[in-house]
Design a protein around this motif. Structure first.
Motif, PDB file in Angstrom:
ATOM      1  N   SER A   7       0.848  -1.188   0.000  1.00 51.05           N
ATOM      2  CA  SER A   7       0.000   0.000   0.000  1.00 51.05           C
ATOM      3  C   SER A   7       0.886   1.241   0.000  1.00 51.05           C
ATOM      4  O   SER A   7       1.978   1.240   0.556  1.00 51.05           O
ATOM      5  N   GLN A   8       0.390   2.263  -0.659  1.00 50.51           N
ATOM      6  CA  GLN A   8       1.104   3.531  -0.698  1.00 50.51           C
ATOM      7  C   GLN A   8       0.118   4.651  -0.419  1.00 50.51           C
ATOM      8  O   GLN A   8      -1.068   4.552  -0.760  1.00 50.51           O
ATOM      9  N   THR A   9       0.602   5.717   0.150  1.00 52.57           N
ATOM     10  CA  THR A   9      -0.231   6.882   0.391  1.00 52.57           C
ATOM     11  C   THR A   9      -0.365   7.662  -0.905  1.00 52.57           C
ATOM     12  O   THR A   9       0.631   7.933  -1.584  1.00 52.57           O
ATOM     13  N   ARG A  13      -5.199  15.377  -2.393  1.00 57.99           N
ATOM     14  CA  ARG A  13      -5.930  15.992  -1.288  1.00 57.99           C
ATOM     15  C   ARG A  13      -7.152  16.711  -1.850  1.00 57.99           C
ATOM     16  O   ARG A  13      -7.123  17.255  -2.954  1.00 57.99           O
ATOM     17  N   ASP A  56       4.688  11.672  -8.036  1.00 58.54           N
ATOM     18  CA  ASP A  56       3.320  12.131  -7.788  1.00 58.54           C
ATOM     19  C   ASP A  56       2.494  12.127  -9.067  1.00 58.54           C
ATOM     20  O   ASP A  56       1.299  11.816  -9.048  1.00 58.54           O
ATOM     21  N   TYR A  63      -3.932   6.478 -10.192  1.00 55.20           N
ATOM     22  CA  TYR A  63      -5.239   6.633  -9.538  1.00 55.20           C
ATOM     23  C   TYR A  63      -6.329   6.785 -10.593  1.00 55.20           C
ATOM     24  O   TYR A  63      -7.386   6.150 -10.504  1.00 55.20           O
TER      25      TYR A  63
END
Length: 97
Positions: A7-9, A13, A56, A63
């Protein structure tokens, strides 16, 4: 023995106005997805937005690809909000000189 982090953050936001921004930047997910859909590579997007780390940008694209339907609905909502704001601006009476 090697372990594998599974898992990754996410560097995403949600702002008070409902916009999804990348990491601590002002760059929106909308902008990254827009350029990605136009065929830009993650490297090209990172060059376009120097406030973003390449990792990022890759995370934002990942995502999008993993949640395409949800992100597309978000993009439609953002576009509708923008259209509404544009209509309000255009309806303001022009300043007389």
């Amino acid at each position: 023995m090697t372990t594998l982090e599974t898992s990754q953050t996410l560097p995403l936001r949600l702002t008070e106005d409902g916009t999804i921004r990348i990491a601590d930047s002002r760059v929106s997910l909308d902008s990254v997805v827009h350029h990605y859909k136009l065929g830009a590579s993650a490297e090209q997007i990172a060059q376009k937005f120097p406030a973003l780390d390449l990792a990022d940008v890759y995370a934002a694209i990942t995502y999008y690809l993993n949640h395409e339907e949800t992100v597309e609905e978000y993009l439609r909502q953002q576009e509708a909000k923008g259209d509404e704001i544009q209509k309000r601006i255009e309806s303001y009476p022009q300043c007389q000189r």
